[in-house]
Design a protein around this motif. Structure first.
Motif, mmCIF file in Angstrom:
data_model
loop_
_atom_site.group_PDB
_atom_site.id
_atom_site.type_symbol
_atom_site.label_atom_id
_atom_site.label_comp_id
_atom_site.label_asym_id
_atom_site.label_seq_id
_atom_site.Cartn_x
_atom_site.Cartn_y
_atom_site.Cartn_z
ATOM 1 N N ILE A 40 5.555 3.850 -7.710
ATOM 2 C CA ILE A 40 6.113 2.602 -7.201
ATOM 3 C C ILE A 40 7.425 2.269 -7.924
ATOM 4 N N ARG A 41 7.532 2.689 -9.203
ATOM 5 C CA ARG A 41 8.741 2.453 -10.002
ATOM 6 C C ARG A 41 9.970 3.023 -9.309
ATOM 7 N N VAL A 42 9.808 4.196 -8.662
ATOM 8 C CA VAL A 42 10.955 4.827 -8.005
ATOM 9 C C VAL A 42 10.873 4.674 -6.486
ATOM 10 N N GLY A 43 9.904 3.881 -6.005
ATOM 11 C CA GLY A 43 9.735 3.698 -4.566
ATOM 12 C C GLY A 43 10.694 2.658 -4.010
ATOM 13 N N SER A 44 10.771 2.595 -2.680
ATOM 14 C CA SER A 44 11.655 1.624 -2.046
ATOM 15 C C SER A 44 11.071 0.212 -2.154
ATOM 16 N N ARG A 45 11.952 -0.787 -1.998
ATOM 17 C CA ARG A 45 11.517 -2.186 -2.052
ATOM 18 C C ARG A 45 10.473 -2.465 -0.974
ATOM 19 N N ASN A 46 10.663 -1.811 0.171
ATOM 20 C CA ASN A 46 9.719 -1.915 1.278
ATOM 21 C C ASN A 46 8.313 -1.565 0.813
ATOM 22 N N LEU A 47 8.225 -0.486 0.021
ATOM 23 C CA LEU A 47 6.931 -0.003 -0.447
ATOM 24 C C LEU A 47 6.299 -0.973 -1.445
ATOM 25 N N TRP A 48 7.145 -1.625 -2.256
ATOM 26 C CA TRP A 48 6.650 -2.586 -3.240
ATOM 27 C C TRP A 48 5.782 -3.640 -2.562
ATOM 28 N N VAL A 58 0.591 -6.489 -1.888
ATOM 29 C CA VAL A 58 -0.218 -7.417 -1.082
ATOM 30 C C VAL A 58 -1.721 -7.298 -1.343
ATOM 31 N N GLY A 59 -2.219 -6.065 -1.462
ATOM 32 C CA GLY A 59 -3.656 -5.885 -1.678
ATOM 33 C C GLY A 59 -4.117 -6.635 -2.912
ATOM 34 N N PHE A 60 -3.340 -6.514 -4.004
ATOM 35 C CA PHE A 60 -3.717 -7.177 -5.252
ATOM 36 C C PHE A 60 -3.508 -8.688 -5.150
ATOM 37 N N LEU A 61 -2.525 -9.093 -4.333
ATOM 38 C CA LEU A 61 -2.309 -10.529 -4.123
ATOM 39 C C LEU A 61 -3.524 -11.141 -3.423
ATOM 40 N N TRP A 62 -4.008 -10.460 -2.375
ATOM 41 C CA TRP A 62 -5.200 -10.943 -1.676
ATOM 42 C C TRP A 62 -6.405 -10.975 -2.615
ATOM 43 N N LEU A 63 -6.495 -9.953 -3.464
ATOM 44 C CA LEU A 63 -7.598 -9.903 -4.430
ATOM 45 C C LEU A 63 -7.529 -11.105 -5.369
ATOM 46 N N ALA A 64 -6.295 -11.447 -5.811
ATOM 47 C CA ALA A 64 -6.121 -12.592 -6.700
ATOM 48 C C ALA A 64 -6.565 -13.880 -6.009
ATOM 49 N N ILE A 65 -6.236 -14.011 -4.708
ATOM 50 C CA ILE A 65 -6.656 -15.201 -3.952
ATOM 51 C C ILE A 65 -8.183 -15.249 -3.876
ATOM 52 N N GLN A 92 9.696 10.488 6.976
ATOM 53 C CA GLN A 92 8.311 10.817 7.312
ATOM 54 C C GLN A 92 7.379 10.547 6.140
ATOM 55 N N ARG A 93 7.851 10.911 4.924
ATOM 56 C CA ARG A 93 7.013 10.701 3.739
ATOM 57 C C ARG A 93 6.873 9.209 3.446
ATOM 58 N N GLU A 94 7.962 8.459 3.639
ATOM 59 C CA GLU A 94 7.919 7.008 3.417
ATOM 60 C C GLU A 94 6.887 6.366 4.334
ATOM 61 N N SER A 95 6.855 6.807 5.607
ATOM 62 C CA SER A 95 5.893 6.249 6.565
ATOM 63 C C SER A 95 4.465 6.549 6.135
ATOM 64 N N ALA A 96 4.232 7.808 5.720
ATOM 65 C CA ALA A 96 2.890 8.181 5.287
ATOM 66 C C ALA A 96 2.477 7.372 4.061
ATOM 67 N N THR A 97 3.441 7.166 3.152
ATOM 68 C CA THR A 97 3.135 6.433 1.925
ATOM 69 C C THR A 97 2.779 4.983 2.224
ATOM 70 N N VAL A 98 3.548 4.362 3.143
ATOM 71 C CA VAL A 98 3.246 2.975 3.525
ATOM 72 C C VAL A 98 1.837 2.898 4.116
#
Lengths: 104, 214
Positions: free
Chosen positions: A59-67, A72-79, B18-24
């Motif tokens: 996640i450190r090197v992932g896109s902001r979209n991925l963040w 969200v999963g952990f946010l829902w868990l916190a709720i 493609q990898r980004e989609s799979a990861t999401v």
């Protein structure tokens, strides 16, 4: 198009940190911390989980979209935990109204 | 990078998208897993706050040495899994297979120790039900602790069995040369799954084994 990646050396460093934190969590359990025991246990677990998510799970090197998707999963868990425990922990605070009996 | 070598499906622009989609998609699945285990964690929190003394006494009956060893095994398996993804990304087939195999061995070691611990609990009459024997504290509430222990570690172990089967399939695929430095999405996704299972244990270990040790 180059993707950012985590280096093998970084993985090893994170692993060593995780092992140190494992020793810390076992050690902390033997200290006389009273009510803080569970705070230390969960606190160290959150640090370990964060390291795993940021580096092993990229996640450190992932896109902001991925963040967003990772959080969200952990946010829902916190709720869930907050609202759930707010209910159960506060149940003894206010006495039940008089004349109220279970099962009626 | 040619889209043919990278096995890009036609709806994607390139291998990265493609990898980004799979990861999401994988993270969305993991969010459902967080909620699945989260319900059990909330149940545990409710009953531990209701019966803190019995939960402490019950926790002392778990083997802290085996629990710590298992945590170390699982963290190490996460390292080998991360290295497997790294090897796949670098296109090194031999080390990919090697690291996947190491992950299977470490995961199987974890399950072996877990199985031995379950066996011990059966012998000590700590399995909830008719044969449950717990000296001292309120035995009904001790059964609650052990119900959570078996349900949570059992679901966690089931996830590990599924993960180990996935690694086995990945090894077969890797040896058949299905993965390249451009296309290794299944390895990356299996890695995310394995690390998630590791995270669940990172919380289970202190909450089950380290309640009352001082």
């Amino acid at each position: 198009m180059a993707e950012k990646t985590v280096s093998a050396g970084m993985y090893l460093l994170v692993y060593l940190a995780l092992m140190v934190l494992l020793a810390a969590t076992v050690g902390a359990a033997y200290l006389h911390l009273g009510n803080l025991t569970v705070v230390a246990a969960v606190g160290i677990a959150i640090v370990k989980a964060t390291l795993i998510i940021l580096y092993f799970m990229h996640i450190r090197v992932g896109s902001r979209n991925l963040w967003v998707f990772a959080v969200v999963g952990f946010l829902w868990l916190a709720i869930l935990l907050t609202l759930g425990m707010t209910d159960y922990l506060s149940r003894g605070w206010v006495p039940a109204p008089t004349g109220w009996e279970p099962g009626k | 990078m040619s889209n043919v070598a990278a096995r890009v499906a036609e709806q994607f622009d390139d291998a990265v998208q493609q990898r980004e989609s799979a990861t999401v998609g994988m993270w969305i699945f993991l969010a459902t897993e967080v909620m699945f285990f989260g319900g059990m964690f909330l149940g545990y929190a409710v009953y531990r706050s209701s019966y803190p003394m019995v939960f402490g006494a019950s926790s002392q009956r778990l083997d802290i040495v085996l629990g710590t060893l298992n945590t170390a095994l699982l963290l190490t398996s996460s390292l080998t899994m991360a290295m497997a993804v790294h090897a796949a990304h670098s296109g090194k087939r031999r080390s990919l297979v090697g690291f996947l195999f190491a992950t299977i061995v470490l995961g199987a070691g974890f399950l072996g120790i877990k199985f031995y611990e379950y066996f011990q609990k059966f012998e000590e009459h700590l399995v909830p039900g008719k044969g449950f024997v717990f000296e001292g504290a309120d035995s009904r509430h001790a059964q609650l602790f052990f119900s959570f222990y078996f349900a949570m570690t059992g679901m966690h172990a089931l996830h590990m069995v599924i993960g180990i089967v996935m690694m086995g399939v990945l090894i077969v695929f890797a040896m058949r040369g299905k993965f390249t430095a451009e296309y290794y999405n299944p390895v990356e996704m299996a890695g995310l799954y394995w690390h998630f299972v590791d995270i669940v244990w990172v919380f289970l270990f202190p909450l089950l084994y380290l309640v009352e040790r001082s």
